[in-house]
Design an enzyme around this catalytic site. Structure first.
Site, PDB file in Angstrom:
ATOM      1  N   ASP A  53      -8.359 -33.873   9.988  1.00 34.85           N
ATOM      2  CA  ASP A  53      -9.379 -33.604   9.671  1.00 34.85           C
ATOM      3  C   ASP A  53      -8.658 -33.775   7.945  1.00 34.85           C
ATOM      4  O   ASP A  53      -9.908 -34.107   7.176  1.00 34.85           O
ATOM      5  CB  ASP A  53     -10.569 -33.085   9.675  1.00 34.85           C
ATOM      6  CG  ASP A  53     -10.019 -31.302   9.982  1.00 34.85           C
ATOM      7  OD1 ASP A  53      -8.295 -31.100   8.961  1.00 34.85           O
ATOM      8  OD2 ASP A  53     -10.204 -30.840   9.169  1.00 34.85           O
ATOM      9  N   ASP A  92      -8.062 -33.397  15.497  1.00 33.32           N
ATOM     10  CA  ASP A  92      -9.123 -32.234  15.394  1.00 33.32           C
ATOM     11  C   ASP A  92     -10.205 -32.456  14.981  1.00 33.32           C
ATOM     12  O   ASP A  92     -11.560 -33.206  15.279  1.00 33.32           O
ATOM     13  CB  ASP A  92      -8.708 -31.745  13.440  1.00 33.32           C
ATOM     14  CG  ASP A  92      -7.724 -31.530  12.933  1.00 33.32           C
ATOM     15  OD1 ASP A  92      -7.303 -31.100  13.768  1.00 33.32           O
ATOM     16  OD2 ASP A  92      -7.398 -31.565  11.615  1.00 33.32           O
ATOM     17  N   LYS A 122      -6.865 -30.568  18.036  1.00 25.57           N
ATOM     18  CA  LYS A 122      -6.056 -29.516  16.907  1.00 25.57           C
ATOM     19  C   LYS A 122      -8.103 -28.673  16.645  1.00 25.57           C
ATOM     20  O   LYS A 122      -8.484 -28.976  16.729  1.00 25.57           O
ATOM     21  CB  LYS A 122      -5.876 -29.982  16.602  1.00 25.57           C
ATOM     22  CG  LYS A 122      -5.145 -28.511  15.721  1.00 25.57           C
ATOM     23  CD  LYS A 122      -3.770 -29.064  14.490  1.00 25.57           C
ATOM     24  CE  LYS A 122      -4.181 -30.245  13.759  1.00 25.57           C
ATOM     25  NZ  LYS A 122      -5.248 -28.936  12.518  1.00 25.57           N
ATOM     26  N   GLU A 124      -8.081 -25.005  13.989  1.00 25.14           N
ATOM     27  CA  GLU A 124      -7.697 -23.620  13.678  1.00 25.14           C
ATOM     28  C   GLU A 124      -7.845 -22.342  13.899  1.00 25.14           C
ATOM     29  O   GLU A 124      -9.691 -22.150  14.052  1.00 25.14           O
ATOM     30  CB  GLU A 124      -8.105 -24.421  12.439  1.00 25.14           C
ATOM     31  CG  GLU A 124      -7.657 -25.661  11.769  1.00 25.14           C
ATOM     32  CD  GLU A 124      -8.182 -25.825   9.736  1.00 25.14           C
ATOM     33  OE1 GLU A 124      -8.911 -24.905   9.147  1.00 25.14           O
ATOM     34  OE2 GLU A 124      -7.423 -26.865   9.232  1.00 25.14           O
ATOM     35  N   GLU A 191       1.032 -24.260   9.303  1.00 25.86           N
ATOM     36  CA  GLU A 191       0.738 -24.694   7.781  1.00 25.86           C
ATOM     37  C   GLU A 191       1.287 -23.427   6.694  1.00 25.86           C
ATOM     38  O   GLU A 191       0.508 -22.339   6.324  1.00 25.86           O
ATOM     39  CB  GLU A 191      -0.571 -25.512   7.699  1.00 25.86           C
ATOM     40  CG  GLU A 191      -0.492 -25.710   5.901  1.00 25.86           C
ATOM     41  CD  GLU A 191      -1.769 -26.891   6.465  1.00 25.86           C
ATOM     42  OE1 GLU A 191      -2.102 -27.754   7.304  1.00 25.86           O
ATOM     43  OE2 GLU A 191      -2.190 -27.421   5.207  1.00 25.86           O
TER      44      GLU A 191
HETATM   45  O1  KIV Z   1      -6.166 -32.633   9.095  1.00 26.63           O
HETATM   46  C1  KIV Z   1      -4.471 -32.062   9.023  1.00 26.63           C
HETATM   47  O2  KIV Z   1      -3.537 -33.296   8.240  1.00 26.63           O
HETATM   48  C2  KIV Z   1      -3.786 -31.663   9.432  1.00 26.63           C
HETATM   49  C3  KIV Z   1      -2.662 -31.709   8.962  1.00 26.63           C
HETATM   50  C4  KIV Z   1      -2.222 -31.334   7.217  1.00 26.63           C
HETATM   51  C5  KIV Z   1      -1.254 -30.574   9.857  1.00 26.63           C
HETATM   52  O3  KIV Z   1      -4.660 -31.170  10.029  1.00 26.63           O
END
Ligand code: KIV
Length: 273
Positions: A53, A92, A122, A124, A191
């Site tokens: 994202d 994401d 993914k 968070e 991160e």
């Molecule tokens: O959105 C993204 O690029 C990420 C990375 C920083 C791991 O989540």
């Protein structure tokens, strides 16, 4: 190019990433948001491509990742999937499509999988999104976790500084990582946290830990393509290694083109019909 860790013909799967950790083979991961870049990155031998994202920042010019929508993520993921043969593609789930409502989380993940044909999502967060992660996993959709600095929570954190420096936050991060492993995530991104803490998590967990600003003691590394290629020059945190100055190369090329057009040098006879 070192080819000892790159098998260009074998498709990367979530299972293969776990095998790589157990063999001690580091995992390479980079973001991509479009067909042409994804094709180059995949053909170069990348293990995992993340449709991050971060597209909200580097593609759309927003200051945070919050504004990007599910439709926009699906658009990017579809474009990337057309260029990828070997890498595992992870997408994401954007802000507001999975927190606090596990049914909505599943619906969002299903849309990504059905419409883009990507292979994993993914999310968070840790304990606070447990139900959402479990529901997505129950549908057979692989989930990658993301802990530490979680940019979708920037308004709660207030800064993009290093996370989990204090014991309380470090303990929660370890507990969250163990929880994500226990419920079935296949990998976790950590991160911007202290290298020692990240190494401890990587040692204690059996699933791969991919770091960004988390030191070298983890199982793999991820960077944002625009940052490592030097396209996004305004962003230079300590953890970032720049592998190219594409902004400089593009500026030179564009200025040469402008000057050739203005002078009438382009096109010449061979470039005309
Ligand atoms: O959105 C993204 O690029 C990420 C990375 C920083 C791991 O989540």
């Amino acid at each position: 190019m070192s080819t000892n860790t790159i098998d260009n013909n074998r498709k990367v799967t979530t299972r293969r990433l776990v095998e790589m950790k157990h063999r001690g083979e580091k995992i390479s991961m980079l973001t991509a948001y479009d067909y042409s870049s994804a094709k180059i990155i995949d053909e170069a031998g990348m293990d995992v491509i993340l449709v991050g994202d971060s597209a909200s920042n580097v593609m759309a010019g927003n200051t945070t990742t919050l504004p990007i929508t599910l439709d926009q993520m699906i658009y990017h993921a579809k474009s990337v999937m057309k260029g990828v043969k070997r890498a595992l593609v992870v997408v994401d789930l954007p802000f507001g499509t999975y927190q606090g409502n596990s049914k909505e989380a599943l619906a969002s993940a299903v849309r990504i999988m059905k419409e883009s044909h990507a292979e994993a999502v993914k999310l968070e967060g840790g304990a606070e999104i447990k139900e959402s992660v479990e529901r997505i996993l129950s549908a057979g959709i692989p989930v990658m976790g993301h802990l530490g600095l979680t940019p979708q929570s920037i308004n709660k954190f207030g800064t993009y500084n290093v996370r989990a420096k204090e014991k309380e936050e470090a303990d929660k991060l370890i507990a969250d990582a163990k929880l994500l492993e226990e419920i079935g995530c296949f990998a976790i991104v950590l991160e911007k946290i202290p290298a020692k803490l990240a190494a401890k998590v990587a040692k204690e967990l059996t699933i791969p830990i991919i770091g960004i600003g988390a030191g070298g003691g983890v199982d793999g590394q991820v960077l944002v393509m625009h940052d490592m290629l030097g396209i996004n020059k305004g962003f230079s945190p300590r953890f970032l290694r720049r592998y190219a100055d594409l902004a400089g190369i593009m500026t030179d090329a564009v200025q040469n083109y402008i000057s050739d057009v203005k002078s009438g040098d382009f096109p010449n006879e061979q470039e005309s019909y």
